[in-house]
Design an enzyme around this catalytic site. Sequence first.
Site, PDB file in Angstrom:
ATOM      1  N   LYS A  20       0.907  -1.162   0.100  1.00  0.00           N
ATOM      2  CA  LYS A  20       0.063  -0.047   0.090  1.00  0.00           C
ATOM      3  C   LYS A  20       0.750   1.330   0.101  1.00  0.00           C
ATOM      4  CE  LYS A  20      -3.931  -2.199   2.134  1.00  0.00           C
ATOM      5  NZ  LYS A  20      -4.619  -2.658   3.474  1.00  0.00           N
ATOM      6  N   LYS A  65      -7.485 -11.430 -14.053  1.00  0.00           N
ATOM      7  CA  LYS A  65      -8.228 -11.721 -12.606  1.00  0.00           C
ATOM      8  C   LYS A  65      -9.361 -10.429 -12.464  1.00  0.00           C
ATOM      9  CE  LYS A  65      -7.795 -11.830  -7.725  1.00  0.00           C
ATOM     10  NZ  LYS A  65      -8.401 -11.031  -7.012  1.00  0.00           N
ATOM     11  N   LYS A 121     -12.003  -5.200  -8.728  1.00  0.00           N
ATOM     12  CA  LYS A 121     -12.048  -3.678  -8.662  1.00  0.00           C
ATOM     13  C   LYS A 121     -11.238  -3.030  -9.234  1.00  0.00           C
ATOM     14  CE  LYS A 121     -12.778  -3.135  -4.270  1.00  0.00           C
ATOM     15  NZ  LYS A 121     -13.113  -4.540  -3.758  1.00  0.00           N
TER      16      LYS A 121
HETATM   17  P1  ADP Z   1     -11.205  -6.858  -5.540  1.00  0.00           P
HETATM   18  O1  ADP Z   1      -9.978  -7.778  -6.062  1.00  0.00           O
HETATM   19  O2  ADP Z   1     -12.149  -6.644  -6.643  1.00  0.00           O
HETATM   20  O3  ADP Z   1     -10.943  -5.711  -4.821  1.00  0.00           O
HETATM   21  P2  ADP Z   1     -11.437  -7.952  -2.952  1.00  0.00           P
HETATM   22  O4  ADP Z   1      -9.857  -8.176  -2.703  1.00  0.00           O
HETATM   23  O5  ADP Z   1     -12.183  -7.010  -2.080  1.00  0.00           O
HETATM   24  O6  ADP Z   1     -11.763  -7.881  -4.620  1.00  0.00           O
HETATM   25  O7  ADP Z   1     -11.925  -9.649  -2.524  1.00  0.00           O
HETATM   26  C1  ADP Z   1     -13.044  -9.957  -1.598  1.00  0.00           C
HETATM   27  C2  ADP Z   1     -13.012 -11.518  -1.687  1.00  0.00           C
HETATM   28  O8  ADP Z   1     -13.244 -11.946  -3.293  1.00  0.00           O
HETATM   29  C3  ADP Z   1     -11.413 -12.186  -1.360  1.00  0.00           C
HETATM   30  O9  ADP Z   1     -11.942 -13.285  -0.690  1.00  0.00           O
HETATM   31  C4  ADP Z   1     -11.271 -12.539  -2.832  1.00  0.00           C
HETATM   32  O10 ADP Z   1     -10.548 -13.594  -2.682  1.00  0.00           O
HETATM   33  C5  ADP Z   1     -12.308 -12.972  -3.775  1.00  0.00           C
HETATM   34  N1  ADP Z   1     -11.981 -12.725  -4.986  1.00  0.00           N
HETATM   35  C6  ADP Z   1     -12.038 -11.446  -5.565  1.00  0.00           C
HETATM   36  N2  ADP Z   1     -11.837 -11.181  -6.860  1.00  0.00           N
HETATM   37  C7  ADP Z   1     -11.902 -12.662  -7.220  1.00  0.00           C
HETATM   38  C8  ADP Z   1     -11.681 -13.238  -8.351  1.00  0.00           C
HETATM   39  N3  ADP Z   1     -11.498 -12.598  -9.721  1.00  0.00           N
HETATM   40  N4  ADP Z   1     -11.721 -14.724  -8.528  1.00  0.00           N
HETATM   41  C9  ADP Z   1     -12.014 -15.396  -7.368  1.00  0.00           C
HETATM   42  N5  ADP Z   1     -11.980 -14.860  -6.065  1.00  0.00           N
HETATM   43  C10 ADP Z   1     -11.695 -13.448  -6.012  1.00  0.00           C
END
Ligand code: ADP
Length: 321
Positions: free
Chosen positions: A110, A189, A192
């Site tokens: 970060k 992947k 967000k």
């Molecule tokens: P982002 O990558 O959109 O910021 P987060 O980090 O907030 O998502 O992820 C929240 C949960 O969703 C976590 O447990 C993460 O492992 C799961 N997750 C997020 N994106 C994916 C993905 N593309 N495939 C599988 N699991 C995901």
Amino acid sequence: MRVLTGIQPSGDLHIGNYFGSIKAMIESQNDHEVFAFIANYHAMTSLSDGVRLSQLTMQAATDFLALGMDPQKSTFWVQSDVKEVLELYWILSNFTPMGLLERAHSYKDKVAKGIASNHSLFSYPVLMAADILLFGSEVIPVGKDQIQHVEIARDIAIKFNNQYGDVFTIPEFRVDENVATVPGIDGQKMSKSYGNTIAIFGDEKTIQKTIKKIVTEAVPMEEPKEYEGCNVYNIAKLFLDEEGQRELQERYKRGGEGHGHFKLYLHDVMWEYFRPYRERRVYYEAHQHEVREILHLGASKASEAVQPLIERIRMATGVKY
Ligand code: ADP
Ligand code: TRP
């Protein structure tokens, strides 16, 4: 077994979140004691707009209830409604060597990204350790990025226990290796931060438009197409059982249909899949007072659950005199 999950209220949930973590959490309510909370204190490390944070907290609560979080079976609350977690955060800080936090990847990443380094960003893992240890959680299901935070919680718990006896359950992380990474509309992947997501609760037009943008290979309509490696197929299969997947594979192999057809099909299966959840969401959206009531009841349940342990900690450390 007691399973604990913290969810940062960070905006619109996407289907990567759903298939990567939410679905398993909802299903685990049938055979585990689930404790799930909205980590609004943690979200403060990246959000300083108060109105926005409170909106996102309600949005997360509404989404999770719609997706099947069951307040009868599980304990579901907002982190800031159980203040004992802050008390424990301070107590645990005394068992947290600076070096342990200085090694945290998430903090280093970060800061490397240009986020201003402040104390809450640095001590984030201590608050997370307090979340985990306060509830005597045995298993913490996490994505790979959170493994180190659970390890830090373990280290802190062991140090505390060495001093005061077996007070804390030593938690374990669980990474579900069976869960594949859900690809985004560009094939990376879904995340967000990459702007390549398909929202679970988006409106129909926006979802259609997003699905249209999924990157595919240019192959003439009449020719057979590869389903393996196709972003549309890889997303569609998440919504299909084995037979549905075989049928779609046949359509790819047969030729005569373009990716536009498969995209329409993806939209249809996704729209159907989330229909009951969407309907439940409409209900909760119109009954926000009910959502608040559920959260307050959840907070009482959570608060009650932590009293014996926090009392024991107060006695052991001598802050109770
Ligand atoms: P982002 O990558 O959109 O910021 P987060 O980090 O907030 O998502 O992820 C929240 C949960 O969703 C976590 O447990 C993460 O492992 C799961 N997750 C997020 N994106 C994916 C993905 N593309 N495939 C599988 N699991 C995901
Ligand atoms: N740090 C977690 C995340 O960003 C959220 C979280 C806070 C959490 N406290 C927790 C997760 C306790 C599991 C257990 O995803």
